[in-house]
Scaffold this motif. Structure first.
Motif, PDB file in Angstrom:
ATOM      1  N   ARG A  47       0.791  -1.377  -0.008  1.00  0.00           N
ATOM      2  CA  ARG A  47       0.088   0.182   0.014  1.00  0.00           C
ATOM      3  C   ARG A  47       0.831   1.296  -0.027  1.00  0.00           C
ATOM      4  NH1 ARG A  47      -5.332  -1.567   0.966  1.00  0.00           N
ATOM      5  NH2 ARG A  47      -5.893   0.421   1.079  1.00  0.00           N
ATOM      6  N   LEU A  48       0.495   2.162  -0.850  1.00  0.00           N
ATOM      7  CA  LEU A  48       0.933   3.548  -0.517  1.00  0.00           C
ATOM      8  C   LEU A  48       0.036   4.488   0.315  1.00  0.00           C
ATOM      9  CD1 LEU A  48       3.129   5.567  -1.577  1.00  0.00           C
ATOM     10  CD2 LEU A  48       1.383   6.308  -3.550  1.00  0.00           C
ATOM     11  N   ASN A  49       0.595   4.977   1.314  1.00  0.00           N
ATOM     12  CA  ASN A  49       0.041   6.058   2.270  1.00  0.00           C
ATOM     13  C   ASN A  49       0.625   7.085   2.043  1.00  0.00           C
ATOM     14  OD1 ASN A  49      -1.386   3.434   3.329  1.00  0.00           O
ATOM     15  ND2 ASN A  49       0.690   2.780   4.465  1.00  0.00           N
ATOM     16  N   VAL A  50      -0.400   8.375   2.183  1.00  0.00           N
ATOM     17  CA  VAL A  50       0.238   9.708   2.312  1.00  0.00           C
ATOM     18  C   VAL A  50      -0.932  10.146   3.403  1.00  0.00           C
ATOM     19  CG1 VAL A  50      -0.040  12.081   1.510  1.00  0.00           C
ATOM     20  CG2 VAL A  50       0.677   9.931  -0.128  1.00  0.00           C
ATOM     21  N   TYR A  51      -0.380  10.713   4.585  1.00  0.00           N
ATOM     22  CA  TYR A  51      -0.996  11.241   5.902  1.00  0.00           C
ATOM     23  C   TYR A  51      -0.641  12.472   6.172  1.00  0.00           C
ATOM     24  CZ  TYR A  51      -2.157  11.117  10.673  1.00  0.00           C
ATOM     25  OH  TYR A  51      -2.524  11.596  12.015  1.00  0.00           O
ATOM     26  N   ASN A  52      -1.710  13.495   5.840  1.00  0.00           N
ATOM     27  CA  ASN A  52      -1.507  14.989   6.386  1.00  0.00           C
ATOM     28  C   ASN A  52      -1.435  14.981   7.905  1.00  0.00           C
ATOM     29  OD1 ASN A  52      -1.516  16.461   3.757  1.00  0.00           O
ATOM     30  ND2 ASN A  52      -3.813  15.623   3.532  1.00  0.00           N
ATOM     31  N   TYR A  53      -0.031  15.215   8.368  1.00  0.00           N
ATOM     32  CA  TYR A  53       0.016  14.732  10.019  1.00  0.00           C
ATOM     33  C   TYR A  53      -0.230  16.204  10.769  1.00  0.00           C
ATOM     34  CZ  TYR A  53       2.511  13.123  14.056  1.00  0.00           C
ATOM     35  OH  TYR A  53       2.692  12.498  15.230  1.00  0.00           O
ATOM     36  N   GLU A  54       0.262  17.156  10.029  1.00  0.00           N
ATOM     37  CA  GLU A  54       0.320  18.621  10.716  1.00  0.00           C
ATOM     38  C   GLU A  54      -0.012  19.473   9.822  1.00  0.00           C
ATOM     39  OE1 GLU A  54       3.509  19.375  13.345  1.00  0.00           O
ATOM     40  OE2 GLU A  54       2.764  17.751  14.884  1.00  0.00           O
ATOM     41  N   GLY A  55      -0.694  20.628  10.332  1.00  0.00           N
ATOM     42  CA  GLY A  55      -0.484  21.809   9.507  1.00  0.00           C
ATOM     43  C   GLY A  55      -1.491  21.656   8.334  1.00  0.00           C
ATOM     44  N   SER A  56      -1.292  22.774   7.202  1.00  0.00           N
ATOM     45  CA  SER A  56      -2.219  22.642   5.952  1.00  0.00           C
ATOM     46  C   SER A  56      -2.203  21.236   5.337  1.00  0.00           C
ATOM     47  CB  SER A  56      -1.719  23.778   5.168  1.00  0.00           C
ATOM     48  OG  SER A  56      -1.879  24.890   5.602  1.00  0.00           O
ATOM     49  N   GLN A  57      -3.230  20.819   4.563  1.00  0.00           N
ATOM     50  CA  GLN A  57      -3.058  19.740   3.879  1.00  0.00           C
ATOM     51  C   GLN A  57      -2.622  19.900   2.722  1.00  0.00           C
ATOM     52  OE1 GLN A  57      -6.739  17.086   4.338  1.00  0.00           O
ATOM     53  NE2 GLN A  57      -7.884  18.978   4.846  1.00  0.00           N
ATOM     54  N   LEU A  58      -1.913  18.798   1.996  1.00  0.00           N
ATOM     55  CA  LEU A  58      -0.840  19.254   0.846  1.00  0.00           C
ATOM     56  C   LEU A  58      -1.578  19.672  -0.217  1.00  0.00           C
ATOM     57  CD1 LEU A  58       2.176  18.572  -0.097  1.00  0.00           C
ATOM     58  CD2 LEU A  58       1.222  16.660  -1.000  1.00  0.00           C
ATOM     59  N   PRO A  59      -1.145  20.706  -1.122  1.00  0.00           N
ATOM     60  CA  PRO A  59      -1.872  21.097  -2.468  1.00  0.00           C
ATOM     61  C   PRO A  59      -1.701  19.943  -3.357  1.00  0.00           C
ATOM     62  CG  PRO A  59      -0.495  22.979  -1.466  1.00  0.00           C
ATOM     63  CD  PRO A  59      -0.328  21.679  -0.636  1.00  0.00           C
ATOM     64  N   ALA A  60      -2.761  19.466  -4.044  1.00  0.00           N
ATOM     65  CA  ALA A  60      -2.550  18.334  -5.095  1.00  0.00           C
ATOM     66  C   ALA A  60      -1.414  18.416  -6.037  1.00  0.00           C
ATOM     67  CB  ALA A  60      -4.124  18.461  -5.737  1.00  0.00           C
ATOM     68  N   TYR A  61      -1.049  19.588  -6.391  1.00  0.00           N
ATOM     69  CA  TYR A  61      -0.059  19.689  -7.583  1.00  0.00           C
ATOM     70  C   TYR A  61       1.290  19.420  -6.928  1.00  0.00           C
ATOM     71  CZ  TYR A  61      -0.654  24.387  -5.642  1.00  0.00           C
ATOM     72  OH  TYR A  61      -0.790  25.557  -4.814  1.00  0.00           O
ATOM     73  N   HIS A  62       1.351  19.097  -5.639  1.00  0.00           N
ATOM     74  CA  HIS A  62       2.615  18.975  -4.860  1.00  0.00           C
ATOM     75  C   HIS A  62       2.738  17.259  -4.581  1.00  0.00           C
ATOM     76  CE1 HIS A  62       3.884  22.757  -4.785  1.00  0.00           C
ATOM     77  NE2 HIS A  62       3.326  23.446  -3.742  1.00  0.00           N
ATOM     78  N   ILE A  63       1.818  16.469  -4.908  1.00  0.00           N
ATOM     79  CA  ILE A  63       1.872  15.188  -4.762  1.00  0.00           C
ATOM     80  C   ILE A  63       3.354  14.669  -5.109  1.00  0.00           C
ATOM     81  CG2 ILE A  63       0.552  14.331  -6.496  1.00  0.00           C
ATOM     82  CD1 ILE A  63       0.894  12.788  -2.972  1.00  0.00           C
ATOM     83  N   TYR A  64       3.486  14.823  -6.583  1.00  0.00           N
ATOM     84  CA  TYR A  64       4.636  14.328  -7.134  1.00  0.00           C
ATOM     85  C   TYR A  64       5.916  14.819  -6.519  1.00  0.00           C
ATOM     86  CZ  TYR A  64       8.279  13.667 -10.931  1.00  0.00           C
ATOM     87  OH  TYR A  64       9.466  13.476 -11.323  1.00  0.00           O
TER      88      TYR A  64
END
Length: 217
Positions: free
Chosen positions: A34-51
């Motif tokens: 599985r690939l996991n991405v967890y917004n742990y603190e602060g702002s949620q990650l902008p979609a264009y920064h996933i790469y």
């Protein structure tokens, strides 16, 4: 006691929109990766920064690794973007379960921000391709900076460290359960379906977006 779940802990900030946060990333599991991405603190990650985040968090050649996992799948598949509400979308991948079609993975985006997700690694390449087409990453900041604009969405990441948990974080478990609860129409594969072994197109999409970025500079 369960073995620790290890995540790449990436503090990030973006000057253009004055956002910052911490995101945890991992590829876990042997039998069911599985690939996991967890917004742990602060702002949620902008979609264009996933790469950019995956490039920092995963090993070199991660795109090829995800594409290989995708092409090794055993059943047909289909991706779809579903508009949930104003400002919220779900990017879903459907495949076949025992007999019926199922939603095996999904990534939600709300207000242009990636929501915490946990997806099958074999589903990552086609889903990320679709997201990058809608939210093009900044591959070459030097070309964007030549536009003389203050709104250049460039991600700056700080020291990426490892963080361990003895249980999967609750938001990841909740997201997996939500995916399993999605009802899928029996005729979902009537159009837009790909067979096992077909490419996701993620590499071609990345190269095309890089070329477009240079041309638009």
């Amino acid at each position: 006691m369960n073995p620790p779940y290890e995540y790449r802990d990436i503090p990030w900030k973006e000057n253009a929109y004055e956002q910052s946060g911490r995101v945890l990333v991992s590829m876990e599991g042997i039998r069911e990766s599985r690939l996991n991405v967890y917004n742990y603190e602060g702002s949620q990650l902008p979609a264009y920064h996933i790469y950019a985040v995956l490039k920092v968090a995963l090993t070199e050649g991660w795109v090829d690794t995800l594409e290989k996992l995708h092409q090794n799948r055993k059943s047909k598949w289909k991706t779809e973007m579903v508009l949930i509400s104003d400002g919220e979308k779900e990017y879903r991948l459907y495949t076949t379960g025992q007999k019926e079609p199922v939603c095996s993975s999904l990534i939600s985006i709300a207000n242009d921000q990636i929501q915490t997700f946990s997806i099958l690694s074999e589903d990552a390449a086609p889903l990320l391709k679709k997201i990058m087409e809608d939210y093009p990453p900044v591959f070459l900041p030097r070309y964007r900076n030549s536009r003389k604009t203050n709104a250049v969405p460039v991600l700056h990441y700080l020291n990426a460290l490892n963080l361990k948990f003895y249980e999967p974080p609750e938001p990841l478990k909740v997201q997996r359960e939500r995916t399993q609860g999605i009802r899928v129409a029996k005729d979902i594969f009537s159009s837009g379906t790909f067979q096992a072994g077909e490419t996701s197109g993620i590499r071609e999409t990345i190269e095309a977006l890089k070329c477009l970025e240079v041309l638009q500079a």
